[in-house]
Every structure is written in structure tokens, then in C-alpha cells.
Design a protein around this motif. Structure first.
Motif, PDB file in Angstrom:
ATOM      1  N   GLY A 210     -12.145   0.296  -5.937  1.00 23.87           N
ATOM      2  CA  GLY A 210     -12.084  -0.660  -4.840  1.00 23.87           C
ATOM      3  C   GLY A 210     -10.715  -0.785  -4.210  1.00 23.87           C
ATOM      4  N   ARG A 211      -9.700  -0.262  -4.882  1.00 26.34           N
ATOM      5  CA  ARG A 211      -8.336  -0.366  -4.346  1.00 26.34           C
ATOM      6  C   ARG A 211      -7.750   0.996  -4.038  1.00 26.34           C
ATOM      7  NH1 ARG A 211      -4.478  -2.046  -7.377  1.00 26.34           N
ATOM      8  NH2 ARG A 211      -5.437  -1.718  -9.423  1.00 26.34           N
ATOM      9  N   VAL A 212      -8.515   2.042  -4.289  1.00 26.80           N
ATOM     10  CA  VAL A 212      -8.010   3.407  -4.149  1.00 26.80           C
ATOM     11  C   VAL A 212      -9.046   4.267  -3.439  1.00 26.80           C
ATOM     12  CG1 VAL A 212      -7.544   5.487  -5.488  1.00 26.80           C
ATOM     13  CG2 VAL A 212      -6.455   3.358  -6.134  1.00 26.80           C
TER      14      VAL A 212
ATOM     15  N   SER B 195       0.832  -1.197   0.000  1.00 22.56           N
ATOM     16  CA  SER B 195       0.000   0.000   0.000  1.00 22.56           C
ATOM     17  C   SER B 195       0.867   1.246   0.000  1.00 22.56           C
ATOM     18  CB  SER B 195      -0.905   0.016   1.234  1.00 22.56           C
ATOM     19  OG  SER B 195      -1.733  -1.127   1.277  1.00 22.56           O
TER      20      SER B 195
ATOM     21  N   THR C 266       0.153  -3.497  -7.822  1.00 21.27           N
ATOM     22  CA  THR C 266       0.781  -4.439  -8.741  1.00 21.27           C
ATOM     23  C   THR C 266       1.808  -3.688  -9.586  1.00 21.27           C
ATOM     24  OG1 THR C 266      -0.723  -4.090 -10.587  1.00 21.27           O
ATOM     25  CG2 THR C 266      -1.433  -5.641  -8.888  1.00 21.27           C
TER      26      THR C 266
ATOM     27  N   ASN D 142       0.855  -0.783 -11.717  1.00 22.01           N
ATOM     28  CA  ASN D 142       0.591   0.522 -11.133  1.00 22.01           C
ATOM     29  C   ASN D 142       1.832   1.420 -11.128  1.00 22.01           C
ATOM     30  OD1 ASN D 142      -1.316  -1.357  -8.807  1.00 22.01           O
ATOM     31  ND2 ASN D 142      -2.168  -0.101 -10.433  1.00 22.01           N
TER      32      ASN D 142
ATOM     33  N   MET E  17      -3.617   3.955  -1.939  1.00 17.16           N
ATOM     34  CA  MET E  17      -3.709   2.821  -2.857  1.00 17.16           C
ATOM     35  C   MET E  17      -3.310   1.545  -2.129  1.00 17.16           C
ATOM     36  SD  MET E  17      -1.906   4.546  -6.200  1.00 17.16           S
ATOM     37  CE  MET E  17      -0.389   4.936  -5.334  1.00 17.16           C
ATOM     38  N   ASN E  18      -4.021   0.478  -2.392  1.00 12.42           N
ATOM     39  CA  ASN E  18      -3.640  -0.797  -1.806  1.00 12.42           C
ATOM     40  C   ASN E  18      -3.646  -1.877  -2.885  1.00 12.42           C
ATOM     41  OD1 ASN E  18      -6.406  -1.858  -1.986  1.00 12.42           O
ATOM     42  ND2 ASN E  18      -6.837  -0.491  -0.284  1.00 12.42           N
ATOM     43  N   SER E  19      -3.159  -3.054  -2.506  1.00 10.48           N
ATOM     44  CA  SER E  19      -3.061  -4.194  -3.438  1.00 10.48           C
ATOM     45  C   SER E  19      -2.349  -3.786  -4.726  1.00 10.48           C
ATOM     46  CB  SER E  19      -4.451  -4.752  -3.748  1.00 10.48           C
ATOM     47  OG  SER E  19      -5.107  -5.159  -2.562  1.00 10.48           O
TER      48      SER E  19
ATOM     49  N   VAL F 100      -8.938   0.913 -10.975  1.00  9.71           N
ATOM     50  CA  VAL F 100      -8.509   1.066  -9.584  1.00  9.71           C
ATOM     51  C   VAL F 100      -9.677   1.038  -8.599  1.00  9.71           C
ATOM     52  CG1 VAL F 100      -6.481   2.372 -10.267  1.00  9.71           C
ATOM     53  CG2 VAL F 100      -8.563   3.590  -9.590  1.00  9.71           C
TER      54      VAL F 100
END
Length: 116
Positions: free
Chosen positions: A65-67, A17, A86, A89, A82-84, A63
Motif C-alpha cells: 500500500g505504500r510501495v 516519498s 518512516t 525504512n 515509496m511513500n509515507s 510495505v
């Protein structure tokens, strides 16, 4: 003189993250739509997320759901969490301010690298 200064970029491992911050000066921050864009090598700059003066948010499909994007009008800052993450990104992330009458300002960008 309007100025946007990003911070918080760096190297992060896949799955990790990161929170980016943008500090604005020289503008009436509360009335601007603030956004985060990114540009990966060889690709066009694209919107990641934005937040209006009334806190309405918009996210790129890639993005969602992840941001999260948040703003603090008292501190003239906008953050992108930001999480998860990759490797896809990996990009330079830019802060953007857009006013109602066409004024647009950009920060210098902060590099985010997702790699093990």
C-alpha cells in the motif's frame, strides 16, 4: 557482463516519498524477475517488492500500500516508488535480477535514510 546500477537514494524526511531506479545491462531484461531488497543495519536482507516478466507483482507485508514497482522493458529499468516513509525504512536498497534457470544478479545498493 551483467550489471545492475541503482540510483535515487538519499535523505528524506519522515512522511516523504522517494523513487529508486535500477538500470540493467548485459541481460535479456524482459525475461527476468526484477526485485528490490533492503538491508538495514544489523538485519538480514529482505525482499521489498518484485515484478515478474509478465508484470505480476509481489510486496512485503510491511510495505503493501505504500510501495509500487514498475518496469520498462524498452529501457531496461525497474523503479521502486515509496511513500509515507518512516525511519524504519532506512536501509541500503538493492536491485535484483532473477532468471528462470537460477541466474541471480545484484546491484551495489543505494542508501535510503529517513530522518528529520
Amino acid at each position: 557482463q551483467p550489471q545492475l546500477v541503482e540510483s535515487g537514494g538519499g535523505l528524506v524526511q519522515p512522511g516523504g516519498s522517494l523513487t529508486l531506479s535500477c538500470a540493467a545491462s548485459g541481460i535479456i531484461f524482459s525475461i527476468y524477475t526484477m526485485g528490490w531488497y533492503r538491508q538495514a543495519p544489523g538485519k538480514q536482507r529482505e525482499l521489498v517488492a518484485s515484478i515478474t516478466s509478465s508484470d505480476s507483482t509481489n510486496f512485503a507485508d510491511s510495505v503493501t500500500g505504500r510501495v509500487t514497482i514498475t518496469r520498462d522493458n524498452a529501457k531496461n529499468t525497474v523503479k521502486l516508488s515509496m511513500n509515507s516513509l518512516t525511519p524504519e525504512n532506512t536501509a541500503v536498497y538493492y536491485c535484483n535480477a532473477r532468471g528462470a534457470f537460477g541466474a541471480v544478479f545484484w546491484g551495489q545498493g543505494t542508501q535510503v535514510t529517513v530522518s528529520s
